[in-house]
Motif scaffolding. Structure first.
Motif, short mmCIF file in Angstrom:
data_model
loop_
_atom_site.label_atom_id
_atom_site.label_comp_id
_atom_site.label_asym_id
_atom_site.label_seq_id
_atom_site.Cartn_x
_atom_site.Cartn_y
_atom_site.Cartn_z
N LEU A 1 15.40 15.43 -0.88
CA LEU A 1 14.75 16.15 0.22
C LEU A 1 15.28 15.66 1.56
N PHE A 2 15.46 14.34 1.68
CA PHE A 2 16.00 13.81 2.93
C PHE A 2 17.37 14.40 3.23
N ALA A 3 18.25 14.42 2.22
CA ALA A 3 19.60 14.94 2.42
C ALA A 3 19.58 16.42 2.77
N LEU B 1 10.54 9.24 5.30
CA LEU B 1 9.94 8.55 4.16
C LEU B 1 8.49 8.18 4.40
N THR B 2 8.15 7.90 5.65
CA THR B 2 6.74 7.63 5.96
C THR B 2 5.89 8.85 5.67
N ASP B 3 6.37 10.02 6.08
CA ASP B 3 5.63 11.26 5.80
C ASP B 3 5.62 11.57 4.31
N TYR B 4 6.73 11.29 3.63
CA TYR B 4 6.80 11.54 2.18
C TYR B 4 5.80 10.65 1.43
N LEU B 5 5.74 9.39 1.80
CA LEU B 5 4.84 8.45 1.12
C LEU B 5 3.37 8.77 1.36
N LEU C 1 7.91 17.14 6.73
CA LEU C 1 6.86 16.77 5.77
C LEU C 1 5.54 16.43 6.46
N LEU C 2 5.47 16.60 7.77
CA LEU C 2 4.24 16.32 8.50
C LEU C 2 3.31 17.52 8.39
#
Length: 492
Positions: free
Chosen positions: A118-120, A147-151, A275-276
Protein backbone atom coordinates in the motif's frame (compact mmCIF):
# COMPACT_ATOMS: atom_id res chain seq x y z
CA UNK A 1 15.78 -10.06 24.28
CA UNK A 2 14.33 -8.09 27.15
CA UNK A 3 12.30 -4.92 26.72
CA UNK A 4 11.96 -2.04 29.12
CA UNK A 5 8.52 -1.28 30.49
CA UNK A 6 8.30 2.00 28.59
CA UNK A 7 9.23 0.45 25.29
CA UNK A 8 7.02 -2.59 25.58
CA UNK A 9 3.91 -0.70 26.57
CA UNK A 10 1.83 -2.10 23.71
CA UNK A 11 3.72 -5.41 23.50
CA UNK A 12 4.78 -4.91 19.85
CA UNK A 13 7.42 -3.12 17.82
CA UNK A 14 7.55 -2.46 14.10
CA UNK A 15 10.71 -1.23 12.43
CA UNK A 16 11.90 -0.49 8.90
CA UNK A 17 15.63 -0.27 8.25
CA UNK A 18 18.07 -0.11 5.35
CA UNK A 19 21.13 -2.38 5.48
CA UNK A 20 22.99 -0.12 3.01
CA UNK A 21 22.94 2.83 5.38
CA UNK A 22 24.77 3.53 8.63
CA UNK A 23 27.66 1.16 8.03
CA UNK A 24 30.25 3.48 9.57
CA UNK A 25 30.78 3.55 13.32
CA UNK A 26 28.72 6.30 14.90
CA UNK A 27 26.24 6.39 11.97
CA UNK A 28 24.11 3.42 13.03
CA UNK A 29 21.06 5.62 13.60
CA UNK A 30 21.00 6.50 9.90
CA UNK A 31 19.78 3.02 8.93
CA UNK A 32 16.50 3.40 10.89
CA UNK A 33 13.72 4.58 8.59
CA UNK A 34 10.76 3.93 10.89
CA UNK A 35 10.23 2.64 14.40
CA UNK A 36 7.10 2.01 16.42
CA UNK A 37 6.50 2.97 19.15
CA UNK A 38 7.90 6.40 18.29
CA UNK A 39 8.72 7.17 21.93
CA UNK A 40 10.94 4.11 22.28
CA UNK A 41 14.39 5.20 23.57
CA UNK A 42 16.97 5.58 20.81
CA UNK A 43 19.36 3.13 22.46
CA UNK A 44 16.65 0.48 22.53
CA UNK A 45 15.78 1.17 18.88
CA UNK A 46 19.42 0.65 17.96
CA UNK A 47 19.49 -2.54 20.03
CA UNK A 48 16.45 -3.98 18.24
CA UNK A 49 17.72 -2.97 14.79
CA UNK A 50 21.18 -4.31 15.58
CA UNK A 51 19.80 -7.66 16.65
CA UNK A 52 17.61 -7.91 13.53
CA UNK A 53 20.51 -6.93 11.26
CA UNK A 54 22.69 -9.55 12.93
CA UNK A 55 20.05 -12.23 12.38
CA UNK A 56 19.67 -11.30 8.71
CA UNK A 57 23.43 -11.32 8.15
CA UNK A 58 23.90 -14.62 10.00
CA UNK A 59 21.13 -16.48 8.17
CA UNK A 60 22.42 -15.27 4.80
CA UNK A 61 25.65 -17.19 5.44
CA UNK A 62 23.74 -20.48 5.39
CA UNK A 63 20.88 -19.56 3.03
CA UNK A 64 22.03 -16.74 0.73
CA UNK A 65 19.08 -17.29 -1.64
CA UNK A 66 16.39 -17.43 1.06
CA UNK A 67 15.24 -14.60 3.33
CA UNK A 68 14.95 -15.05 7.06
CA UNK A 69 11.23 -15.12 7.91
CA UNK A 70 10.79 -15.88 11.61
CA UNK A 71 12.97 -16.11 14.71
CA UNK A 72 11.41 -17.37 17.93
CA UNK A 73 12.87 -16.54 21.34
CA UNK A 74 11.55 -17.27 24.80
CA UNK A 75 9.60 -14.01 25.13
CA UNK A 76 9.23 -12.71 21.58
CA UNK A 77 8.57 -13.62 17.97
CA UNK A 78 10.52 -11.70 15.33
CA UNK A 79 8.78 -11.71 11.94
CA UNK A 80 10.95 -10.56 9.01
CA UNK A 81 10.06 -9.31 5.53
CA UNK A 82 12.54 -7.98 2.97
CA UNK A 83 10.24 -5.43 1.35
CA UNK A 84 12.85 -4.27 -1.17
CA UNK A 85 16.50 -5.24 -1.70
CA UNK A 86 18.25 -4.61 1.67
CA UNK A 87 15.21 -2.79 3.06
CA UNK A 88 13.70 -4.85 5.86
CA UNK A 89 10.51 -4.65 7.86
CA UNK A 90 10.48 -6.48 11.18
CA UNK A 91 7.55 -7.00 13.53
CA UNK A 92 8.46 -7.96 17.11
CA UNK A 93 5.55 -9.30 19.14
CA UNK A 94 5.63 -10.19 22.78
CA UNK A 95 4.54 -13.68 23.74
CA UNK A 96 1.84 -14.13 26.34
CA UNK A 97 1.07 -17.06 28.60
CA UNK A 98 -2.62 -16.97 27.69
CA UNK A 99 -3.87 -18.47 24.43
CA UNK A 100 -5.65 -15.28 23.40
CA UNK A 101 -2.42 -13.94 21.89
CA UNK A 102 -1.66 -17.07 19.88
CA UNK A 103 -0.89 -15.98 16.34
CA UNK A 104 0.29 -17.44 13.06
CA UNK A 105 3.57 -16.02 11.80
CA UNK A 106 2.38 -16.21 8.20
CA UNK A 107 -0.51 -13.89 9.10
CA UNK A 108 1.86 -11.43 10.78
CA UNK A 109 4.16 -11.41 7.76
CA UNK A 110 1.07 -10.74 5.65
CA UNK A 111 0.62 -7.48 7.58
CA UNK A 112 4.13 -6.36 6.66
CA UNK A 113 3.60 -7.27 3.00
CA UNK A 114 0.28 -5.44 2.87
CA UNK A 115 1.68 -2.32 4.55
CA UNK A 116 4.58 -2.10 2.11
CA UNK A 117 2.42 -2.76 -0.97
CA UNK A 118 0.00 0.00 0.00
CA UNK A 119 2.85 2.38 0.82
CA UNK A 120 4.48 1.78 -2.57
CA UNK A 121 1.16 2.35 -4.33
CA UNK A 122 0.91 5.86 -2.88
CA UNK A 123 4.55 6.88 -2.50
CA UNK A 124 6.51 4.62 -4.82
CA UNK A 125 9.36 2.29 -3.79
CA UNK A 126 11.29 3.27 -0.66
CA UNK A 127 14.60 2.79 -2.46
CA UNK A 128 13.60 5.29 -5.15
CA UNK A 129 12.93 7.91 -2.51
CA UNK A 130 16.26 7.19 -0.79
CA UNK A 131 18.17 7.42 -4.06
CA UNK A 132 16.58 10.75 -4.91
CA UNK A 133 17.12 12.17 -1.43
CA UNK A 134 20.04 10.44 0.34
CA UNK A 135 19.29 12.25 3.60
CA UNK A 136 16.15 10.02 3.84
CA UNK A 137 14.14 12.87 5.34
CA UNK A 138 11.31 12.44 2.84
CA UNK A 139 11.26 8.63 3.09
CA UNK A 140 11.11 8.79 6.90
CA UNK A 141 8.36 11.40 6.78
CA UNK A 142 6.22 9.31 4.42
CA UNK A 143 6.81 6.09 6.36
CA UNK A 144 6.01 7.78 9.67
CA UNK A 145 2.67 9.18 8.57
CA UNK A 146 1.61 6.20 6.46
CA UNK A 147 2.52 3.39 8.86
CA UNK A 148 1.16 5.28 11.85
CA UNK A 149 -2.20 5.56 10.12
CA UNK A 150 -2.01 1.93 8.98
CA UNK A 151 -1.30 0.67 12.49
CA UNK A 152 -4.34 2.55 13.80
CA UNK A 153 -6.50 -0.31 12.51
CA UNK A 154 -4.86 -2.62 15.02
CA UNK A 155 -5.26 -0.37 18.05
CA UNK A 156 -7.38 -1.74 20.88
CA UNK A 157 -7.15 0.81 23.64
CA UNK A 158 -3.48 1.68 23.96
CA UNK A 159 -2.22 -1.64 22.60
CA UNK A 160 -1.78 -3.09 19.14
CA UNK A 161 -3.77 -6.27 18.63
CA UNK A 162 -2.69 -8.32 15.66
CA UNK A 163 -4.51 -11.30 14.10
CA UNK A 164 -4.73 -14.25 16.49
CA UNK A 165 -5.97 -17.84 16.25
CA UNK A 166 -9.49 -16.44 16.01
CA UNK A 167 -8.61 -15.25 12.49
CA UNK A 168 -7.56 -18.70 11.25
CA UNK A 169 -10.28 -18.67 8.59
CA UNK A 170 -9.15 -15.39 7.05
CA UNK A 171 -6.46 -14.76 4.46
CA UNK A 172 -4.86 -11.33 4.19
CA UNK A 173 -3.47 -10.43 0.79
CA UNK A 174 -6.38 -11.82 -1.22
CA UNK A 175 -9.44 -10.46 -3.00
CA UNK A 176 -12.95 -11.65 -2.22
CA UNK A 177 -15.09 -11.84 -5.35
CA UNK A 178 -18.84 -11.51 -5.77
CA UNK A 179 -20.44 -14.29 -7.80
CA UNK A 180 -22.95 -12.90 -10.31
CA UNK A 181 -25.27 -14.33 -12.94
CA UNK A 182 -24.53 -14.12 -16.66
CA UNK A 183 -27.17 -11.42 -17.08
CA UNK A 184 -25.59 -9.23 -14.40
CA UNK A 185 -22.09 -9.95 -15.71
CA UNK A 186 -23.09 -8.53 -19.10
CA UNK A 187 -24.47 -5.39 -17.42
CA UNK A 188 -21.22 -4.98 -15.47
CA UNK A 189 -19.17 -5.45 -18.63
CA UNK A 190 -21.22 -2.76 -20.37
CA UNK A 191 -20.62 -0.39 -17.43
CA UNK A 192 -16.88 -1.13 -17.46
CA UNK A 193 -16.73 -0.29 -21.17
CA UNK A 194 -18.38 3.09 -20.57
CA UNK A 195 -16.05 3.82 -17.64
CA UNK A 196 -13.05 3.04 -19.82
CA UNK A 197 -14.10 5.64 -22.40
CA UNK A 198 -14.54 8.59 -20.02
CA UNK A 199 -11.38 10.22 -21.39
CA UNK A 200 -12.17 9.71 -25.06
CA UNK A 201 -9.36 7.99 -26.93
CA UNK A 202 -7.38 7.25 -23.74
CA UNK A 203 -8.55 4.16 -21.87
CA UNK A 204 -9.29 4.54 -18.16
CA UNK A 205 -9.04 1.56 -15.82
CA UNK A 206 -11.60 0.67 -13.17
CA UNK A 207 -12.56 -1.49 -10.21
CA UNK A 208 -16.19 -2.08 -9.27
CA UNK A 209 -17.12 -3.27 -5.78
CA UNK A 210 -20.44 -4.22 -4.23
CA UNK A 211 -20.36 -4.01 -0.44
CA UNK A 212 -16.80 -5.25 0.28
CA UNK A 213 -16.68 -7.71 -2.63
CA UNK A 214 -15.00 -7.23 -6.00
CA UNK A 215 -17.33 -7.32 -8.99
CA UNK A 216 -14.95 -6.43 -11.83
CA UNK A 217 -11.46 -5.12 -12.53
CA UNK A 218 -9.42 -4.09 -15.57
CA UNK A 219 -6.10 -4.02 -13.69
CA UNK A 220 -3.49 -6.81 -13.41
CA UNK A 221 -3.79 -9.09 -10.32
CA UNK A 222 -1.22 -7.42 -8.04
CA UNK A 223 -2.48 -3.91 -8.77
CA UNK A 224 -6.07 -5.12 -8.32
CA UNK A 225 -5.18 -6.59 -4.92
CA UNK A 226 -3.55 -3.39 -3.66
CA UNK A 227 -6.36 -1.11 -4.77
CA UNK A 228 -9.02 -3.54 -3.52
CA UNK A 229 -7.29 -3.70 -0.14
CA UNK A 230 -7.25 0.09 0.11
CA UNK A 231 -10.91 0.27 -0.89
CA UNK A 232 -12.00 -2.22 1.78
CA UNK A 233 -9.87 -0.48 4.41
CA UNK A 234 -11.06 3.05 3.72
CA UNK A 235 -13.41 3.62 0.77
CA UNK A 236 -16.42 1.29 0.76
CA UNK A 237 -19.62 2.39 2.53
CA UNK A 238 -18.81 0.06 5.44
CA UNK A 239 -15.33 1.58 5.80
CA UNK A 240 -16.59 5.17 5.62
CA UNK A 241 -19.28 4.51 8.21
CA UNK A 242 -16.72 3.19 10.70
CA UNK A 243 -14.72 6.43 10.85
CA UNK A 244 -15.93 7.59 14.24
CA UNK A 245 -15.43 4.37 16.18
CA UNK A 246 -12.10 3.47 14.57
CA UNK A 247 -10.51 6.82 15.36
CA UNK A 248 -11.99 7.45 18.79
CA UNK A 249 -8.57 7.00 20.40
CA UNK A 250 -7.34 10.06 18.51
CA UNK A 251 -10.14 12.22 19.85
CA UNK A 252 -9.32 11.02 23.35
CA UNK A 253 -5.93 12.64 23.11
CA UNK A 254 -3.55 10.06 21.62
CA UNK A 255 -1.24 12.05 19.38
CA UNK A 256 0.04 11.00 15.99
CA UNK A 257 3.30 12.63 14.98
CA UNK A 258 2.76 13.26 11.31
CA UNK A 259 6.00 15.07 10.68
CA UNK A 260 6.59 17.94 8.27
CA UNK A 261 4.87 18.25 4.93
CA UNK A 262 6.93 18.03 1.78
CA UNK A 263 6.54 17.11 -1.89
CA UNK A 264 7.09 13.53 -3.01
CA UNK A 265 8.38 12.06 -6.22
CA UNK A 266 5.03 10.78 -7.44
CA UNK A 267 2.95 13.88 -6.99
CA UNK A 268 1.58 13.41 -3.49
CA UNK A 269 2.63 15.14 -0.28
CA UNK A 270 3.22 13.96 3.23
CA UNK A 271 0.17 16.04 4.12
CA UNK A 272 -1.92 13.69 1.99
CA UNK A 273 -2.66 10.81 4.30
CA UNK A 274 -4.76 8.29 2.37
CA UNK A 275 -5.27 6.05 5.40
CA UNK A 276 -6.45 8.86 7.68
CA UNK A 277 -10.12 7.98 8.13
CA UNK A 278 -11.35 11.33 9.39
CA UNK A 279 -10.38 13.06 6.13
CA UNK A 280 -12.42 10.82 3.81
CA UNK A 281 -16.08 11.52 3.10
CA UNK A 282 -18.70 11.18 0.38
CA UNK A 283 -19.85 14.40 -1.25
CA UNK A 284 -23.29 15.34 -2.56
CA UNK A 285 -22.19 14.46 -6.09
CA UNK A 286 -21.45 10.87 -5.01
CA UNK A 287 -17.66 11.19 -5.23
CA UNK A 288 -15.55 10.32 -2.20
CA UNK A 289 -12.86 12.90 -1.54
CA UNK A 290 -10.25 13.73 1.07
CA UNK A 291 -10.43 17.08 2.81
CA UNK A 292 -6.76 17.79 3.48
CA UNK A 293 -5.35 20.87 5.09
CA UNK A 294 -3.60 23.72 3.29
CA UNK A 295 0.19 23.46 3.26
CA UNK A 296 2.74 26.25 3.18
CA UNK A 297 4.65 24.53 0.40
CA UNK A 298 1.91 23.97 -2.15
CA UNK A 299 -1.21 25.72 -0.95
CA UNK A 300 -4.32 23.55 -1.10
CA UNK A 301 -3.36 19.90 -1.57
CA UNK A 302 -5.08 18.29 -4.61
CA UNK A 303 -8.05 16.19 -3.59
CA UNK A 304 -7.36 13.51 -6.20
CA UNK A 305 -4.45 11.22 -5.27
CA UNK A 306 -1.99 9.87 -7.81
CA UNK A 307 -1.17 6.19 -7.43
CA UNK A 308 1.68 4.13 -8.83
CA UNK A 309 0.67 0.74 -10.23
CA UNK A 310 3.69 -1.51 -10.47
CA UNK A 311 2.30 -4.18 -12.80
CA UNK A 312 0.63 -1.67 -15.09
CA UNK A 313 3.79 0.48 -14.86
CA UNK A 314 1.75 3.66 -14.84
CA UNK A 315 0.80 6.54 -12.57
CA UNK A 316 -2.94 7.16 -12.39
CA UNK A 317 -5.32 9.54 -10.72
CA UNK A 318 -7.88 7.81 -8.49
CA UNK A 319 -11.52 8.95 -8.51
CA UNK A 320 -13.97 7.22 -6.15
CA UNK A 321 -17.72 7.23 -6.82
CA UNK A 322 -20.42 5.61 -4.70
CA UNK A 323 -24.05 4.80 -5.34
CA UNK A 324 -25.63 3.04 -2.38
CA UNK A 325 -23.67 -0.23 -1.95
CA UNK A 326 -21.76 0.15 -5.21
CA UNK A 327 -18.25 1.65 -5.19
CA UNK A 328 -16.51 2.54 -8.45
CA UNK A 329 -12.78 3.27 -8.54
CA UNK A 330 -11.96 5.07 -11.77
CA UNK A 331 -8.28 5.33 -12.69
CA UNK A 332 -7.15 8.04 -15.11
CA UNK A 333 -3.65 7.88 -16.65
CA UNK A 334 -1.74 10.84 -15.22
CA UNK A 335 0.22 11.29 -18.44
CA UNK A 336 -3.02 11.97 -20.31
CA UNK A 337 -4.18 14.87 -18.17
CA UNK A 338 -2.44 18.19 -18.79
CA UNK A 339 -4.75 20.35 -16.69
CA UNK A 340 -4.69 18.24 -13.53
CA UNK A 341 -7.73 18.86 -11.36
CA UNK A 342 -9.53 20.68 -14.17
CA UNK A 343 -9.13 17.66 -16.41
CA UNK A 344 -10.31 15.35 -13.64
CA UNK A 345 -13.43 17.46 -13.19
CA UNK A 346 -14.14 16.98 -16.91
CA UNK A 347 -13.71 13.19 -16.62
CA UNK A 348 -16.07 13.10 -13.63
CA UNK A 349 -18.64 15.08 -15.60
CA UNK A 350 -18.36 12.66 -18.52
CA UNK A 351 -18.72 9.70 -16.19
CA UNK A 352 -21.90 11.04 -14.60
CA UNK A 353 -23.41 11.90 -17.98
CA UNK A 354 -22.62 8.59 -19.66
CA UNK A 355 -22.61 6.00 -16.88
CA UNK A 356 -25.17 7.15 -14.28
CA UNK A 357 -28.05 5.03 -15.55
CA UNK A 358 -25.85 1.97 -15.97
CA UNK A 359 -24.55 2.44 -12.42
CA UNK A 360 -28.10 2.54 -11.06
CA UNK A 361 -29.08 -0.55 -13.07
CA UNK A 362 -26.05 -2.58 -11.94
CA UNK A 363 -26.56 -1.62 -8.30
CA UNK A 364 -30.24 -2.61 -8.41
CA UNK A 365 -29.52 -5.99 -9.99
CA UNK A 366 -26.67 -6.75 -7.61
CA UNK A 367 -28.85 -5.82 -4.63
CA UNK A 368 -31.69 -8.08 -5.81
CA UNK A 369 -29.32 -11.03 -6.15
CA UNK A 370 -27.38 -10.35 -2.96
CA UNK A 371 -27.82 -12.93 -0.23
CA UNK A 372 -26.55 -10.68 2.56
CA UNK A 373 -23.63 -11.22 4.92
CA UNK A 374 -24.30 -14.96 5.03
CA UNK A 375 -24.44 -15.35 1.24
CA UNK A 376 -21.45 -17.71 1.20
CA UNK A 377 -22.30 -19.66 4.34
CA UNK A 378 -22.37 -23.44 3.87
CA UNK A 379 -24.38 -25.22 6.54
CA UNK A 380 -22.25 -27.49 8.72
CA UNK A 381 -18.95 -26.12 7.41
CA UNK A 382 -16.59 -23.43 8.59
CA UNK A 383 -14.14 -22.99 5.75
CA UNK A 384 -11.53 -20.93 3.95
CA UNK A 385 -10.77 -21.30 0.23
CA UNK A 386 -7.59 -19.73 -1.15
CA UNK A 387 -6.27 -19.50 -4.68
CA UNK A 388 -2.79 -17.94 -4.24
CA UNK A 389 -2.11 -17.68 -7.98
CA UNK A 390 -5.22 -15.58 -8.59
CA UNK A 391 -4.93 -13.78 -5.22
CA UNK A 392 -8.53 -14.77 -4.44
CA UNK A 393 -10.17 -16.22 -1.32
CA UNK A 394 -13.62 -17.06 0.00
CA UNK A 395 -14.52 -17.87 3.58
CA UNK A 396 -17.33 -18.54 5.98
CA UNK A 397 -18.95 -15.31 7.23
CA UNK A 398 -17.23 -13.94 10.38
CA UNK A 399 -20.44 -14.31 12.37
CA UNK A 400 -20.52 -18.03 11.63
CA UNK A 401 -16.84 -18.50 12.48
CA UNK A 402 -17.43 -17.09 15.96
CA UNK A 403 -19.63 -20.10 16.72
CA UNK A 404 -16.56 -22.35 16.67
CA UNK A 405 -15.09 -23.31 20.03
CA UNK A 406 -11.74 -21.99 21.20
CA UNK A 407 -10.22 -25.48 21.02
CA UNK A 408 -11.23 -25.86 17.39
CA UNK A 409 -9.79 -22.49 16.40
CA UNK A 410 -6.54 -23.12 18.27
CA UNK A 411 -6.17 -26.51 16.57
CA UNK A 412 -6.87 -24.99 13.16
CA UNK A 413 -4.34 -22.22 13.81
CA UNK A 414 -1.66 -24.78 14.71
CA UNK A 415 -2.49 -26.79 11.61
CA UNK A 416 -2.18 -23.73 9.36
CA UNK A 417 1.17 -22.89 10.98
CA UNK A 418 2.44 -26.38 10.17
CA UNK A 419 1.15 -26.16 6.61
CA UNK A 420 2.89 -22.79 6.20
CA UNK A 421 6.17 -24.35 7.28
CA UNK A 422 5.76 -27.29 4.90
CA UNK A 423 4.91 -24.98 1.99
CA UNK A 424 7.98 -22.88 2.74
CA UNK A 425 10.25 -25.94 2.87
CA UNK A 426 8.87 -27.36 -0.36
CA UNK A 427 9.12 -24.00 -2.13
CA UNK A 428 12.82 -23.84 -1.27
CA UNK A 429 13.46 -27.33 -2.60
CA UNK A 430 11.27 -27.05 -5.72
CA UNK A 431 10.12 -23.48 -6.41
CA UNK A 432 8.54 -24.37 -9.77
CA UNK A 433 5.95 -26.82 -8.46
CA UNK A 434 3.32 -26.93 -5.71
CA UNK A 435 3.08 -29.87 -3.34
CA UNK A 436 -0.30 -31.50 -2.83
CA UNK A 437 -1.18 -32.56 0.69
CA UNK A 438 -4.12 -33.39 2.93
CA UNK A 439 -4.21 -33.37 6.74
CA UNK A 440 -7.19 -34.30 8.92
CA UNK A 441 -6.85 -33.97 12.70
CA UNK A 442 -9.32 -35.01 15.39
CA UNK A 443 -9.17 -32.42 18.17
CA UNK A 444 -9.58 -32.94 21.89
CA UNK A 445 -13.05 -31.41 21.71
CA UNK A 446 -14.01 -34.06 19.10
CA UNK A 447 -13.97 -31.71 16.12
CA UNK A 448 -12.18 -32.14 12.81
CA UNK A 449 -9.70 -29.58 11.48
CA UNK A 450 -8.68 -30.15 7.88
CA UNK A 451 -6.16 -28.74 5.43
CA UNK A 452 -6.00 -29.77 1.79
CA UNK A 453 -3.79 -28.38 -0.97
CA UNK A 454 -4.38 -29.46 -4.55
CA UNK A 455 -2.62 -27.96 -7.57
CA UNK A 456 -1.81 -24.81 -5.61
CA UNK A 457 -5.33 -24.18 -4.33
CA UNK A 458 -5.88 -24.40 -0.57
CA UNK A 459 -8.86 -25.46 1.56
CA UNK A 460 -9.07 -25.18 5.35
CA UNK A 461 -12.00 -26.46 7.40
CA UNK A 462 -13.30 -26.95 10.91
CA UNK A 463 -16.15 -29.45 11.44
CA UNK A 464 -17.53 -29.61 14.97
CA UNK A 465 -20.66 -31.67 14.52
CA UNK A 466 -19.92 -34.89 12.73
CA UNK A 467 -18.76 -38.46 12.85
CA UNK A 468 -15.70 -39.80 14.60
CA UNK A 469 -14.11 -41.61 11.64
CA UNK A 470 -11.56 -40.35 9.16
CA UNK A 471 -13.93 -41.50 6.44
CA UNK A 472 -16.47 -38.94 7.66
CA UNK A 473 -13.93 -36.10 7.38
CA UNK A 474 -12.77 -37.17 3.91
CA UNK A 475 -16.34 -37.52 2.70
CA UNK A 476 -17.21 -34.07 4.02
CA UNK A 477 -14.33 -32.55 2.04
CA UNK A 478 -15.40 -34.46 -1.06
CA UNK A 479 -19.00 -33.22 -0.84
CA UNK A 480 -17.88 -29.64 -0.31
CA UNK A 481 -15.43 -29.82 -3.20
CA UNK A 482 -17.94 -31.25 -5.66
CA UNK A 483 -20.70 -28.83 -4.78
CA UNK A 484 -18.83 -25.55 -4.21
CA UNK A 485 -15.37 -25.93 -5.80
CA UNK A 486 -16.17 -27.65 -9.10
CA UNK A 487 -14.40 -30.74 -7.84
CA UNK A 488 -11.05 -28.97 -7.37
CA UNK A 489 -10.33 -30.86 -4.13
CA UNK A 490 -11.96 -34.16 -5.04
CA UNK A 491 -9.95 -37.35 -4.99
CA UNK A 492 -11.09 -38.57 -8.41
Amino acid sequence: MGLSTAAAGDGAQLCVFDLRRGQQEGQELDKILFFHPADCPILLQLSVIGLCEGIVTFTRIFSPEEDCEVIESEKHSHVFYQAEPDIWMVLVVEKSKDNESTWRCGALQGILKEAHSLFAMFHGPIRTSLDRQPSAELARCHLRTFLTDYLSDFHVGKKLQFPTYRDSLKERGTVQMLTVSREVALEVQSLTTVLGSCLGNVTCQSLVLFEDLLVSTTLPPDDTLNLYTYAVLRLTPRALSSNASSWSYLRKGTSVNAGPTSSSSNGTTAGERPLLREKLSKGKDGFVAADFATTEVRGVVPLTPILWFQQAEERMYLCIYQHKSLTILLLIPASSLINGEEGIAHVKKQMLENASQKIVTVEQKLTRGWGGENAYHVAGYRYLLVDPDRRVSRASPPGKVTTLSKDSLLALNRLRQEVDLEKSKYKRSDPCHDKDCEVCIRTKNNAWVIAKITRGRELYMALEKGGETLLYASTAVEKFSNRYCEGAFSTD
